[in-house]
Design a protein around this motif. Structure first.
Motif, PDB file in Angstrom:
ATOM      1  N   LYS A  74      -2.764  -4.614  -6.222  1.00 48.87           N
ATOM      2  CA  LYS A  74      -2.773  -3.198  -5.840  1.00 48.87           C
ATOM      3  C   LYS A  74      -2.524  -2.290  -7.046  1.00 48.87           C
ATOM      4  O   LYS A  74      -3.119  -1.223  -7.151  1.00 48.87           O
ATOM      5  CB  LYS A  74      -1.721  -2.922  -4.759  1.00 48.87           C
ATOM      6  CG  LYS A  74      -1.987  -3.643  -3.463  1.00 48.87           C
ATOM      7  CD  LYS A  74      -3.285  -3.189  -2.833  1.00 48.87           C
ATOM      8  CE  LYS A  74      -3.507  -3.894  -1.517  1.00 48.87           C
ATOM      9  NZ  LYS A  74      -4.775  -3.550  -0.900  1.00 48.87           N
ATOM     10  N   LEU A  75      -1.648  -2.727  -7.939  1.00 47.51           N
ATOM     11  CA  LEU A  75      -1.364  -1.929  -9.127  1.00 47.51           C
ATOM     12  C   LEU A  75      -2.599  -1.818 -10.007  1.00 47.51           C
ATOM     13  O   LEU A  75      -2.917  -0.740 -10.517  1.00 47.51           O
ATOM     14  CB  LEU A  75      -0.191  -2.532  -9.909  1.00 47.51           C
ATOM     15  CG  LEU A  75       0.205  -1.828 -11.211  1.00 47.51           C
ATOM     16  CD1 LEU A  75       0.502  -0.352 -10.985  1.00 47.51           C
ATOM     17  CD2 LEU A  75       1.405  -2.529 -11.835  1.00 47.51           C
ATOM     18  N   THR A  76      -3.325  -2.907 -10.168  1.00 46.19           N
ATOM     19  CA  THR A  76      -4.541  -2.888 -10.981  1.00 46.19           C
ATOM     20  C   THR A  76      -5.602  -1.999 -10.343  1.00 46.19           C
ATOM     21  O   THR A  76      -6.306  -1.263 -11.045  1.00 46.19           O
ATOM     22  CB  THR A  76      -5.074  -4.320 -11.192  1.00 46.19           C
ATOM     23  OG1 THR A  76      -4.033  -5.112 -11.779  1.00 46.19           O
ATOM     24  CG2 THR A  76      -6.279  -4.333 -12.118  1.00 46.19           C
ATOM     25  N   GLU A  77      -5.719  -2.041  -9.008  1.00 50.55           N
ATOM     26  CA  GLU A  77      -6.645  -1.136  -8.320  1.00 50.55           C
ATOM     27  C   GLU A  77      -6.275   0.317  -8.580  1.00 50.55           C
ATOM     28  O   GLU A  77      -7.143   1.154  -8.797  1.00 50.55           O
ATOM     29  CB  GLU A  77      -6.620  -1.390  -6.806  1.00 50.55           C
ATOM     30  CG  GLU A  77      -7.312  -2.633  -6.351  1.00 50.55           C
ATOM     31  CD  GLU A  77      -7.136  -2.876  -4.855  1.00 50.55           C
ATOM     32  OE1 GLU A  77      -6.691  -1.967  -4.120  1.00 50.55           O
ATOM     33  OE2 GLU A  77      -7.449  -4.001  -4.420  1.00 50.55           O
ATOM     34  N   LYS A  78      -5.004   0.604  -8.536  1.00 50.05           N
ATOM     35  CA  LYS A  78      -4.517   1.978  -8.667  1.00 50.05           C
ATOM     36  C   LYS A  78      -4.536   2.463 -10.117  1.00 50.05           C
ATOM     37  O   LYS A  78      -4.955   3.577 -10.397  1.00 50.05           O
ATOM     38  CB  LYS A  78      -3.093   2.055  -8.104  1.00 50.05           C
ATOM     39  CG  LYS A  78      -2.512   3.422  -8.025  1.00 50.05           C
ATOM     40  CD  LYS A  78      -2.991   4.142  -6.800  1.00 50.05           C
ATOM     41  CE  LYS A  78      -2.178   5.408  -6.609  1.00 50.05           C
ATOM     42  NZ  LYS A  78      -2.696   6.234  -5.573  1.00 50.05           N
ATOM     43  N   ALA A  79      -4.067   1.627 -11.048  1.00 56.77           N
ATOM     44  CA  ALA A  79      -3.863   2.057 -12.435  1.00 56.77           C
ATOM     45  C   ALA A  79      -4.985   1.621 -13.377  1.00 56.77           C
ATOM     46  O   ALA A  79      -5.068   2.126 -14.495  1.00 56.77           O
ATOM     47  CB  ALA A  79      -2.531   1.526 -12.954  1.00 56.77           C
ATOM     48  N   CYS A  93      -3.590  -0.470 -17.731  1.00 57.94           N
ATOM     49  CA  CYS A  93      -2.177  -0.769 -17.464  1.00 57.94           C
ATOM     50  C   CYS A  93      -1.833  -2.181 -17.918  1.00 57.94           C
ATOM     51  O   CYS A  93      -0.783  -2.423 -18.511  1.00 57.94           O
ATOM     52  CB  CYS A  93      -1.912  -0.581 -15.970  1.00 57.94           C
ATOM     53  SG  CYS A  93      -0.213  -0.835 -15.469  1.00 57.94           S
ATOM     54  N   ASP A 140       0.834  -1.205   0.000  1.00 62.61           N
ATOM     55  CA  ASP A 140       0.000   0.000   0.000  1.00 62.61           C
ATOM     56  C   ASP A 140       0.870   1.257   0.000  1.00 62.61           C
ATOM     57  O   ASP A 140       0.595   2.211  -0.732  1.00 62.61           O
ATOM     58  CB  ASP A 140      -0.938   0.004   1.212  1.00 62.61           C
ATOM     59  CG  ASP A 140      -2.017  -1.057   1.093  1.00 62.61           C
ATOM     60  OD1 ASP A 140      -2.535  -1.259  -0.028  1.00 62.61           O
ATOM     61  OD2 ASP A 140      -2.338  -1.698   2.113  1.00 62.61           O
ATOM     62  N   TYR A 168       4.026   2.719 -13.708  1.00 63.00           N
ATOM     63  CA  TYR A 168       3.039   1.645 -13.599  1.00 63.00           C
ATOM     64  C   TYR A 168       3.138   0.611 -14.726  1.00 63.00           C
ATOM     65  O   TYR A 168       3.134  -0.592 -14.468  1.00 63.00           O
ATOM     66  CB  TYR A 168       1.620   2.208 -13.557  1.00 63.00           C
ATOM     67  CG  TYR A 168       1.261   2.966 -12.300  1.00 63.00           C
ATOM     68  CD1 TYR A 168       2.109   3.029 -11.196  1.00 63.00           C
ATOM     69  CD2 TYR A 168       0.057   3.645 -12.218  1.00 63.00           C
ATOM     70  CE1 TYR A 168       1.769   3.731 -10.052  1.00 63.00           C
ATOM     71  CE2 TYR A 168      -0.296   4.351 -11.067  1.00 63.00           C
ATOM     72  CZ  TYR A 168       0.555   4.387  -9.999  1.00 63.00           C
ATOM     73  OH  TYR A 168       0.207   5.075  -8.867  1.00 63.00           O
ATOM     74  N   PHE A 227       2.421   2.251  -3.463  1.00 61.15           N
ATOM     75  CA  PHE A 227       1.651   2.992  -4.461  1.00 61.15           C
ATOM     76  C   PHE A 227       1.273   4.394  -4.022  1.00 61.15           C
ATOM     77  O   PHE A 227       0.883   5.205  -4.841  1.00 61.15           O
ATOM     78  CB  PHE A 227       0.437   2.186  -4.906  1.00 61.15           C
ATOM     79  CG  PHE A 227       0.853   1.022  -5.743  1.00 61.15           C
ATOM     80  CD1 PHE A 227       1.354   1.219  -7.015  1.00 61.15           C
ATOM     81  CD2 PHE A 227       0.805  -0.262  -5.245  1.00 61.15           C
ATOM     82  CE1 PHE A 227       1.786   0.158  -7.787  1.00 61.15           C
ATOM     83  CE2 PHE A 227       1.228  -1.332  -6.008  1.00 61.15           C
ATOM     84  CZ  PHE A 227       1.717  -1.117  -7.281  1.00 61.15           C
ATOM     85  N   SER A 228       1.424   4.678  -2.747  1.00 63.91           N
ATOM     86  CA  SER A 228       1.205   6.067  -2.340  1.00 63.91           C
ATOM     87  C   SER A 228       2.424   6.916  -2.692  1.00 63.91           C
ATOM     88  O   SER A 228       2.335   8.133  -2.774  1.00 63.91           O
ATOM     89  CB  SER A 228       0.902   6.151  -0.843  1.00 63.91           C
ATOM     90  OG  SER A 228       2.022   5.750  -0.088  1.00 63.91           O
ATOM     91  N   PRO A 273       2.888   7.461 -11.295  1.00 65.17           N
ATOM     92  CA  PRO A 273       2.168   6.696 -12.319  1.00 65.17           C
ATOM     93  C   PRO A 273       2.997   6.384 -13.566  1.00 65.17           C
ATOM     94  O   PRO A 273       2.716   5.411 -14.253  1.00 65.17           O
ATOM     95  CB  PRO A 273       0.982   7.603 -12.675  1.00 65.17           C
ATOM     96  CG  PRO A 273       0.770   8.439 -11.460  1.00 65.17           C
ATOM     97  CD  PRO A 273       2.146   8.654 -10.878  1.00 65.17           C
TER      98      PRO A 273
END
Length: 137
Positions: A116-121, A125, A77, A88, A80-81, A85
């Protein structure tokens, strides 16, 4: 006109130069990891990645350094904070490379980061990393 032998020598010299840069980057990465700065290590390892070559020695040498950093990440977590981007898509490529190894600890870590990357990007991506056939890792 350059002969085939000269072309091979030039390609080998270029590959050796890339490997030297990867080794230098590896020392910097190890220092960052020892300082407890895995996010900075990840940014450093992803800068200029993948190497602009088709030489598998270079790609393997770079993967070893990326793998070292991925396995050192404990707080996904927090990653990614702090991760920009712009990293990514290339990170996604390396996650798929990690998943392709079949190594259980590597796959587990790559799946945690992938989630987490998929949630964020978003799924874009994933599509960009799979569709990009120029920047292979």
């Amino acid at each position: 006109m350059a002969g085939r032998g000269e072309t091979v020598k030039a390609e080998n010299a270029e590959a050796e130069a890339i490997i030297t840069r990867i080794e230098h980057k590896s020392r910097k990465i190890e220092s960052l990891l020892k300082q407890g700065r895995p996010v900075e290590a990840l940014k450093t390892v992803l800068e200029g990645s993948p190497p602009k070559t088709r030489d598998e020695r270079c790609k393997s040498a770079n993967w070893i350094v990326v793998h070292r950093v991925l396995m050192a990440i404990k707080d996904v977590d927090a990653l990614f904070s702090a991760l920009d981007p712009e990293y990514y898509d290339i990170l996604m490529k390396y996650l798929y490379r990690g998943l392709s190894t079949g190594d259980r600890p590597t796959c587990d870590q790559c799946l945690r980061i992938h989630e987490k990357l998929t949630e964020k990007a978003g799924t874009g991506c994933i599509l960009r990393s799979l569709a990009d056939t120029v920047n292979t890792v």
